[in-house]
Design a protein around this motif. Structure first.
Motif, PDB file in Angstrom:
ATOM      1  N   SER A 134      81.914  86.199 154.886  1.00  0.00           N
ATOM      2  CA  SER A 134      81.698  87.147 155.984  1.00  0.00           C
ATOM      3  C   SER A 134      80.997  86.509 157.177  1.00  0.00           C
ATOM      4  CB  SER A 134      80.896  88.357 155.489  1.00  0.00           C
ATOM      5  OG  SER A 134      79.655  87.946 154.926  1.00  0.00           O
ATOM      6  N   ASP A 135      80.256  85.421 156.957  1.00  0.00           N
ATOM      7  CA  ASP A 135      79.599  84.747 158.076  1.00  0.00           C
ATOM      8  C   ASP A 135      80.600  84.000 158.954  1.00  0.00           C
ATOM      9  OD1 ASP A 135      80.148  82.896 156.063  1.00  0.00           O
ATOM     10  OD2 ASP A 135      78.470  81.605 156.609  1.00  0.00           O
ATOM     11  N   GLN A 136      81.858  83.907 158.510  1.00  0.00           N
ATOM     12  CA  GLN A 136      82.887  83.202 159.273  1.00  0.00           C
ATOM     13  C   GLN A 136      83.758  84.129 160.120  1.00  0.00           C
ATOM     14  OE1 GLN A 136      83.511  79.725 159.484  1.00  0.00           O
ATOM     15  NE2 GLN A 136      81.438  79.806 158.666  1.00  0.00           N
ATOM     16  N   SER A 173      77.037  78.459 162.182  1.00  0.00           N
ATOM     17  CA  SER A 173      76.933  79.838 161.719  1.00  0.00           C
ATOM     18  C   SER A 173      75.719  80.059 160.823  1.00  0.00           C
ATOM     19  CB  SER A 173      78.208  80.228 160.961  1.00  0.00           C
ATOM     20  OG  SER A 173      79.326  80.168 161.799  1.00  0.00           O
ATOM     21  N   PHE A 174      74.773  80.843 161.320  1.00  0.00           N
ATOM     22  CA  PHE A 174      73.599  81.272 160.571  1.00  0.00           C
ATOM     23  C   PHE A 174      72.773  80.101 160.047  1.00  0.00           C
ATOM     24  CE2 PHE A 174      76.897  84.462 160.447  1.00  0.00           C
ATOM     25  CZ  PHE A 174      76.237  85.545 160.996  1.00  0.00           C
ATOM     26  N   ASP A 199      78.023  86.428 166.704  1.00  0.00           N
ATOM     27  CA  ASP A 199      76.701  86.462 166.067  1.00  0.00           C
ATOM     28  C   ASP A 199      76.194  85.071 165.734  1.00  0.00           C
ATOM     29  OD1 ASP A 199      76.551  89.189 166.212  1.00  0.00           O
ATOM     30  OD2 ASP A 199      77.248  89.541 164.160  1.00  0.00           O
ATOM     31  N   SER A 200      77.106  84.183 165.309  1.00  0.00           N
ATOM     32  CA  SER A 200      76.688  82.835 164.913  1.00  0.00           C
ATOM     33  C   SER A 200      76.075  82.083 166.082  1.00  0.00           C
ATOM     34  CB  SER A 200      77.880  82.053 164.360  1.00  0.00           C
ATOM     35  OG  SER A 200      78.913  81.960 165.323  1.00  0.00           O
TER      36      SER A 200
END
Length: 431
Positions: A191-193, A78-79, A150-151
């Motif tokens: 939030s990235d999860q 992720s990111f 998104d990741s």
């Protein structure tokens, strides 16, 4: 305490699935957050999600901390700009134990029905074969669904291995396993999860076989913290600020918070402090009236240093600040305990000299120039001029003569001498 409303006023709620709030108001709910054991310590970048679990338990719910012993062998894409290095099992075990001890500082593991619990996904993944995992998890999600996250999309341009691509399946299966075996209904995280968490709710919905199942598992995320200038929170010039005192000293930890910008403190206080709304607003009012006193910074720095390290560590930090930047006296220095010296003077330049060199040195000028190999003053002439200008102190006492003999000065702890040139400090260690 209403968990969701508590997060709202603190600015800690980013997104949640429909029905989450209703579920939490209906009954005590079990929820979890995962921590990958990529290091033997958590750092302050983990604090926001740790605080989610803390508030969750304080609201009467049951928190679980998942240590990613299995997923930590792969790494979350992720990111991230590139794939992370694999960690071996021995390193992962050491890291897991370090994280376990730190989480016990925040969560109550012995308070009755909503006691916190810790689980390790290696415990269930170690017995699952490749074909079994494909049947248990892989068949329930399409490649299209997985690529829409998104990741994953952000990594397609630079390349992503199948190992990392499968990470969301592993994390999704974690949620399903905990749902079935621990009655866990909620997964939380940064939030990235969001994509990884909702993968879990989707696996649960599909494996449970009816639309109602969709509303049996929920997701909630907190915003990723950034500084007011847009840069990433949690880093210093030296790298991560760790919760382990051996990686980041309590003094460095305290100074990190003390040096945060005024405009960031209202948000940081809401996220990291246990203070209530009225207490935080009172601090903001006091700070606005006298910003030079750094009231908000000191309030947060003291609370976090005490909670993560100890009251004694905090008092040592205050003593260090007084010694290095304040109006400390010889008596202050003499009150420092032997085990506090390394903490207080960790970042101060030091020079070692032998006992023979100490006893053979004629005067203070020779010590701070020649004997210390010009590390304090480049020459005897420079040292004499500084003394004449009243710019040199030894153990916080001004040096009055360039010819002053060393017997006039007492070694701290029989080993140390603190030389101050103006506002800069240098420690001489006699070995």
């Amino acid at each position: 305490m209403d968990f969701v409303e508590e997060l709202r006023w603190r600015g800690m709620l980013h997104d949640m699935m429909p029905g989450t709030h209703e579920q939490l108001k209906k009954e005590m709910t079990a929820g979890y957050i995962g921590f990958d054991p990529t290091a033997s310590s958590l750092h302050i970048g983990n604090l926001a999600t740790i605080m989610l679990l803390v508030h969750f338990q304080r609201a009467g719910h049951k928190p679980f901390a998942l240590i990613g012993g299995a997923t930590g062998m792969i790494g979350d894409p992720s990111f991230k700009a590139s794939e992370r290095s694999f960690l071996d099992e021995d390193t992962l075990r050491i890291n897991q134990e370090g994280i376990r001890k730190q989480l016990e500082q925040f969560l109550d593991f012995d308070c009755g029905e909503n006691s916190a619990e810790m689980v390790n996904n290696y415990d269930w993944f170690k017995d699952i074969g490749f074909l079994q995992f494909l049947r248990e998890a892989g068949k329930f999600l399409s490649v299209n669904y997985m690529m829409s996250k998104d990741s994953v999309k952000k990594r397609l341009e630079t390349g992503i291995s199948f190992t990392e691509f499968s990470y969301q399946l592993l994390q999704g299966y974690d949620f399903y396993h905990l749902y079935k075996n621990k009655n866990i209904r909620l997964q939380m995280g940064g939030s990235d999860q969001w994509g990884n968490i909702t993968t879990g709710t989707e696996i649960i919905r599909r494996k449970e076989g009816d639309e109602e199942g969709y509303f049996k598992a929920y997701a909630l995320t907190t915003p990723l913290l950034t500084k007011s200038d847009g840069s990433k929170f949690g880093k210093s010039e030296g790298g991560n600020i760790w919760l382990d005192a051996e990686k980041t000293s309590p003094y460095e930890f305290y100074q990190f918070w003390l040096n945060q910008a005024d405009e960031d403190l209202p948000r940081y206080l809401r996220v990291f402090s246990f203070k209530n709304k009225e207490e935080i607003e009172a601090l903001e009012t006091s700070h606005a009236a006298e910003p030079h006193l750094r009231i908000m910074q000191k309030a947060l720095a003291s609370e976090l240093t005490i909670r993560i390290h100890s009251e004694r560590a905090y008092q040592t930090v205050l003593k260090a600040s007084e010694v290095l930047f304040g109006k400390a006296t010889l008596e202050t220095l003499q009150s420092i305990e032997a085990d506090e010296f390394d903490t207080i003077f960790a970042g101060v330049p030091q020079t070692e000299i032998t006992k023979a060199e100490w006893s053979e040195t004629a005067n203070i000028t020779d010590l701070i120039s020649t004997v210390t190999k010009s590390e304090i003053y480049a020459s005897k002439g420079e040292a004499r001029r500084a003394i004449q200008q009243n710019a040199v102190s030894v153990n916080k006492v001004k040096v009055t003569s360039a010819e002053q003999v060393l017997s006039d000065f007492s070694l701290l702890q029989d080993r140390f001498l603190l030389i101050s040139k103006g506002k800069k400090n240098h420690l001489v260690r006699v070995v």
